[in-house]
Design a protein around this motif. Structure first.
Motif, PDB file in Angstrom:
ATOM      1  N   ILE A  89       1.020  -1.017   0.037  1.00 42.55           N
ATOM      2  CA  ILE A  89      -0.431   0.052   0.249  1.00 42.55           C
ATOM      3  C   ILE A  89       1.118   1.470  -0.066  1.00 42.55           C
ATOM      4  O   ILE A  89       2.261   0.926   0.421  1.00 42.55           O
ATOM      5  CB  ILE A  89      -0.634   0.326   1.316  1.00 42.55           C
ATOM      6  N   PRO A  90       0.672   2.614  -0.335  1.00 39.11           N
ATOM      7  CA  PRO A  90       1.221   3.638  -0.383  1.00 39.11           C
ATOM      8  C   PRO A  90       1.843   4.008   1.034  1.00 39.11           C
ATOM      9  O   PRO A  90       1.258   3.256   1.830  1.00 39.11           O
ATOM     10  CB  PRO A  90       0.402   4.509  -1.050  1.00 39.11           C
ATOM     11  N   CYS A  91       2.798   4.546   0.905  1.00 39.46           N
ATOM     12  CA  CYS A  91       3.344   4.825   2.341  1.00 39.46           C
ATOM     13  C   CYS A  91       2.586   6.384   3.356  1.00 39.46           C
ATOM     14  O   CYS A  91       1.603   6.978   2.272  1.00 39.46           O
ATOM     15  CB  CYS A  91       4.531   6.175   1.693  1.00 39.46           C
ATOM     16  N   PHE A  92       2.149   6.049   4.303  1.00 38.54           N
ATOM     17  CA  PHE A  92       0.815   7.689   4.581  1.00 38.54           C
ATOM     18  C   PHE A  92       1.439   8.016   5.880  1.00 38.54           C
ATOM     19  O   PHE A  92       2.297   7.791   5.924  1.00 38.54           O
ATOM     20  CB  PHE A  92      -0.621   6.146   5.125  1.00 38.54           C
ATOM     21  N   PHE A  93       0.595   9.281   6.573  1.00 34.88           N
ATOM     22  CA  PHE A  93       1.273  10.009   7.228  1.00 34.88           C
ATOM     23  C   PHE A  93       0.958   8.853   8.859  1.00 34.88           C
ATOM     24  O   PHE A  93      -0.116   8.267   8.662  1.00 34.88           O
ATOM     25  CB  PHE A  93       0.429  10.973   7.417  1.00 34.88           C
ATOM     26  N   ARG A  94       1.634   8.898   9.475  1.00 39.39           N
ATOM     27  CA  ARG A  94       1.684   7.459  10.722  1.00 39.39           C
ATOM     28  C   ARG A  94       1.776   9.285  11.842  1.00 39.39           C
ATOM     29  O   ARG A  94       2.906   9.510  12.396  1.00 39.39           O
ATOM     30  CB  ARG A  94       2.451   6.943  11.130  1.00 39.39           C
ATOM     31  N   VAL A  95       0.501   9.533  12.581  1.00 39.80           N
ATOM     32  CA  VAL A  95       1.339  10.489  13.641  1.00 39.80           C
ATOM     33  C   VAL A  95       0.373   9.903  15.136  1.00 39.80           C
ATOM     34  O   VAL A  95      -0.454   9.149  15.251  1.00 39.80           O
ATOM     35  CB  VAL A  95      -0.328  11.259  13.915  1.00 39.80           C
ATOM     36  N   VAL A  96       1.708   9.985  16.134  1.00 34.23           N
ATOM     37  CA  VAL A  96       1.501   8.519  17.092  1.00 34.23           C
ATOM     38  C   VAL A  96       0.894  10.034  18.194  1.00 34.23           C
ATOM     39  O   VAL A  96       1.863  10.719  18.530  1.00 34.23           O
ATOM     40  CB  VAL A  96       2.605   7.981  17.387  1.00 34.23           C
ATOM     41  N   LEU A  97       0.207   9.405  18.815  1.00 31.20           N
ATOM     42  CA  LEU A  97      -0.472  10.592  20.268  1.00 31.20           C
ATOM     43  C   LEU A  97       0.008   9.467  21.472  1.00 31.20           C
ATOM     44  O   LEU A  97      -0.570   8.917  21.835  1.00 31.20           O
ATOM     45  CB  LEU A  97      -1.794  10.518  19.597  1.00 31.20           C
ATOM     46  N   ASN A  98       0.639  10.798  22.054  1.00 34.12           N
ATOM     47  CA  ASN A  98       1.070  10.619  23.168  1.00 34.12           C
ATOM     48  C   ASN A  98       1.299  10.792  24.228  1.00 34.12           C
ATOM     49  O   ASN A  98       0.816  11.310  25.277  1.00 34.12           O
ATOM     50  CB  ASN A  98       2.476   9.512  23.145  1.00 34.12           C
ATOM     51  N   ALA A  99       1.927  12.429  23.717  1.00 36.39           N
ATOM     52  CA  ALA A  99       2.161  13.760  24.676  1.00 36.39           C
ATOM     53  C   ALA A  99       1.158  14.445  25.332  1.00 36.39           C
ATOM     54  O   ALA A  99      -0.162  14.580  24.768  1.00 36.39           O
ATOM     55  CB  ALA A  99       3.155  14.645  24.291  1.00 36.39           C
ATOM     56  N   PRO A 100       0.725  14.190  26.400  1.00 36.43           N
ATOM     57  CA  PRO A 100      -0.005  15.074  27.173  1.00 36.43           C
ATOM     58  C   PRO A 100      -0.609  16.728  26.736  1.00 36.43           C
ATOM     59  O   PRO A 100      -1.306  16.863  27.590  1.00 36.43           O
ATOM     60  CB  PRO A 100       0.206  15.045  28.993  1.00 36.43           C
ATOM     61  N   THR A 101       0.606  17.234  26.676  1.00 42.11           N
ATOM     62  CA  THR A 101       0.121  18.501  26.406  1.00 42.11           C
ATOM     63  C   THR A 101      -0.295  18.449  25.251  1.00 42.11           C
ATOM     64  O   THR A 101      -0.625  19.611  25.240  1.00 42.11           O
ATOM     65  CB  THR A 101       1.528  18.918  26.306  1.00 42.11           C
ATOM     66  N   VAL A 102      -0.236  17.260  23.989  1.00 44.48           N
ATOM     67  CA  VAL A 102      -1.112  17.746  22.672  1.00 44.48           C
ATOM     68  C   VAL A 102      -2.784  17.714  23.617  1.00 44.48           C
ATOM     69  O   VAL A 102      -3.374  17.178  23.224  1.00 44.48           O
ATOM     70  CB  VAL A 102      -0.774  16.598  22.448  1.00 44.48           C
ATOM     71  N   GLN A 103      -3.508  18.780  22.731  1.00 43.89           N
ATOM     72  CA  GLN A 103      -4.559  19.106  22.565  1.00 43.89           C
ATOM     73  C   GLN A 103      -5.317  19.550  21.455  1.00 43.89           C
ATOM     74  O   GLN A 103      -4.638  19.486  20.062  1.00 43.89           O
ATOM     75  CB  GLN A 103      -4.962  20.910  23.367  1.00 43.89           C
ATOM     76  N   LYS A 104      -6.583  19.372  21.483  1.00 48.21           N
ATOM     77  CA  LYS A 104      -7.857  19.693  20.352  1.00 48.21           C
ATOM     78  C   LYS A 104      -7.240  20.101  19.328  1.00 48.21           C
ATOM     79  O   LYS A 104      -7.655  20.071  18.071  1.00 48.21           O
ATOM     80  CB  LYS A 104      -9.046  19.036  20.287  1.00 48.21           C
ATOM     81  N   GLY A 105      -7.311  21.416  19.618  1.00 46.12           N
ATOM     82  CA  GLY A 105      -6.491  22.669  18.670  1.00 46.12           C
ATOM     83  C   GLY A 105      -5.083  22.008  18.043  1.00 46.12           C
ATOM     84  O   GLY A 105      -5.193  22.466  16.830  1.00 46.12           O
ATOM     85  N   HIS A 106      -4.033  21.755  18.375  1.00 47.70           N
ATOM     86  CA  HIS A 106      -3.520  21.050  18.090  1.00 47.70           C
ATOM     87  C   HIS A 106      -3.330  20.531  16.543  1.00 47.70           C
ATOM     88  O   HIS A 106      -2.675  20.018  15.751  1.00 47.70           O
ATOM     89  CB  HIS A 106      -2.183  20.707  18.946  1.00 47.70           C
ATOM     90  N   LEU A 107      -4.411  19.176  16.893  1.00 46.53           N
ATOM     91  CA  LEU A 107      -4.545  18.160  16.126  1.00 46.53           C
ATOM     92  C   LEU A 107      -5.370  18.819  14.874  1.00 46.53           C
ATOM     93  O   LEU A 107      -5.301  18.862  13.799  1.00 46.53           O
ATOM     94  CB  LEU A 107      -5.702  17.454  16.536  1.00 46.53           C
ATOM     95  N   GLU A 108      -6.263  19.916  14.842  1.00 50.83           N
ATOM     96  CA  GLU A 108      -6.692  20.256  14.107  1.00 50.83           C
ATOM     97  C   GLU A 108      -6.236  21.523  13.652  1.00 50.83           C
ATOM     98  O   GLU A 108      -6.177  21.638  11.432  1.00 50.83           O
ATOM     99  CB  GLU A 108      -8.175  21.523  14.647  1.00 50.83           C
ATOM    100  N   ARG A 109      -5.567  22.293  14.055  1.00 46.14           N
ATOM    101  CA  ARG A 109      -3.912  23.001  12.761  1.00 46.14           C
ATOM    102  C   ARG A 109      -3.050  21.792  12.169  1.00 46.14           C
ATOM    103  O   ARG A 109      -2.394  22.163  11.259  1.00 46.14           O
ATOM    104  CB  ARG A 109      -3.393  24.007  14.069  1.00 46.14           C
ATOM    105  N   LEU A 110      -2.297  21.100  13.050  1.00 48.24           N
ATOM    106  CA  LEU A 110      -2.474  19.903  11.888  1.00 48.24           C
ATOM    107  C   LEU A 110      -2.617  19.339  10.762  1.00 48.24           C
ATOM    108  O   LEU A 110      -2.159  19.171  10.133  1.00 48.24           O
ATOM    109  CB  LEU A 110      -1.793  18.359  12.724  1.00 48.24           C
ATOM    110  N   VAL A 111      -4.030  18.987  11.093  1.00 45.76           N
ATOM    111  CA  VAL A 111      -4.721  18.366   9.806  1.00 45.76           C
ATOM    112  C   VAL A 111      -4.406  19.368   8.926  1.00 45.76           C
ATOM    113  O   VAL A 111      -4.298  20.155   7.678  1.00 45.76           O
ATOM    114  CB  VAL A 111      -6.189  18.521   9.944  1.00 45.76           C
ATOM    115  N   GLU A 112      -5.103  21.041   8.813  1.00 49.53           N
ATOM    116  CA  GLU A 112      -5.193  22.442   8.748  1.00 49.53           C
ATOM    117  C   GLU A 112      -3.550  22.434   7.450  1.00 49.53           C
ATOM    118  O   GLU A 112      -4.070  22.865   6.067  1.00 49.53           O
ATOM    119  CB  GLU A 112      -5.259  22.937   9.379  1.00 49.53           C
ATOM    120  N   ARG A 113      -2.405  22.288   8.935  1.00 47.29           N
ATOM    121  CA  ARG A 113      -1.475  22.324   7.714  1.00 47.29           C
ATOM    122  C   ARG A 113      -0.898  21.527   7.087  1.00 47.29           C
ATOM    123  O   ARG A 113      -0.114  21.771   5.316  1.00 47.29           O
ATOM    124  CB  ARG A 113       0.114  21.878   9.310  1.00 47.29           C
TER     125      ARG A 113
END
Length: 310
Positions: free
Chosen positions: A269-293
């Protein structure tokens, strides 16, 4: 079946390795290829998620007198979450394992390195008997000296780091970290799914996300129609082209300095983005901005200048 085939070949199977928390994906390659029409045959395979069925594997191992090891390096420390232990069967049967590995320096954020190998068989004595060289110039029969029970007797005291963190955060603190990571993975999965449903060019590799690795593709609008044709006409070309798109966007996003993300290959299958969630400082706003970026970067690239082969 594999054990029986091994016996029929005159071999002596002795070890079964189960996984508790894969670091990429499990059992998805043929499923994806069948779903996308990249291979012309039906397959009887479902997404297996991130955790093997330990209890069932234990029954097989015991039936053939095999040692059952559980590799919980990544996912084993979900045991600290009371919610996971109540609501999920991920570690069901782990008490039946002959050995169990976990790395608190991963999911729990304990300083590197901190790796534990646990066993119900005579505790430390099993490892002392198995690994000890009885170096008389170092060890003189002191029962409290644990150095003779590891292959690297001079290694730093890994357990002390976990002990200190456990004393500070408690099980509740470590459990909250695990719960936060799982919630963040669900949030990012939802964001990517919504983008996909809105026709924005995103696509989840597997839905729902089996653990903490959210894996997905993004194909910019300028390339979408052409890529649809490639998917139908030439599977290998499609895989290579989408992989190239992923790598180009990945490099541009990282060069921006706003995010540091990763991509992963998986056979077929094609290479894909792999985002691993772990850090307790990551909030929903960071995730929204990542997708936008990712979307912004993909849409701004002059794809005509990239060697995509389309």
């Amino acid at each position: 079946r594999l054990i029986q085939e091994s016996i029929e070949r005159g071999e002596t199977p002795f070890f079964v390795n189960a996984t508790a928390g894969t670091t990429v994906l499990v059992g998805l390659t043929h499923l994806y290829c069948s779903r996308k029409g990249l291979i012309n045959r039906s397959v009887d395979l479902e997404p297996q998620g991130a955790f093997d069925p330990i209890r069932a594997l234990s029954a097989v191992a015991k039936n053939y007198n095999c040692w059952l090891h559980v590799d919980g390096s990544w996912g084993g420390t979900v045991a600290f979450s009371e919610n996971v232990m109540k609501e999920k069967d991920w570690l069901d049967g782990s008490e039946l394992a002959d050995t169990f590995t976990m790395n608190p320096h991963k999911l729990l954020g304990v300083p590197l390195q901190c790796s534990l190998l646990l066993t119900p068989h005579s505790g430390h004595h099993l490892f002392s008997t198995t690994n000890s060289l009885h170096a008389s110039y170092l060890f003189h029969g002191n029962p409290h000296d644990l150095g003779d029970g590891t292959m690297g007797c001079g290694r730093r005291p890994d357990a002390a780091k976990l002990f200190l963190g456990w004393k500070w955060y408690g099980r509740a603190g470590y459990g909250a970290r695990v719960d936060h990571a799982l919630a963040a993975a669900t949030e990012l999965t939802d964001l990517v799914r919504t983008k996909a449903e809105d026709g924005k060019g995103f696509e989840l590799v597997v839905d729902p996300t089996p653990f903490l690795q959210v894996c997905f593709w993004f194909i910019p609008p300028a390339l979408r129609a052409k890529m649809g044709e490639k998917r139908v006409k030439a599977g290998e070309v499609y895989v290579e082209t989408v992989s190239r798109i992923t790598k180009v966007i990945h490099a541009k996003v990282n060069e921006s300095g706003e995010f540091l993300i990763e991509y992963a290959p998986l056979s077929g299958i094609p290479c894909f983005f792999r985002v691993v969630l772990n850090a307790p400082t990551v909030q929903k706003g960071h995730l929204e901005r990542l997708v936008e970026r990712i979307e912004e970067v993909g849409n701004r690239i002059e794809w005509a200048k990239e060697e995509l082969g389309i």
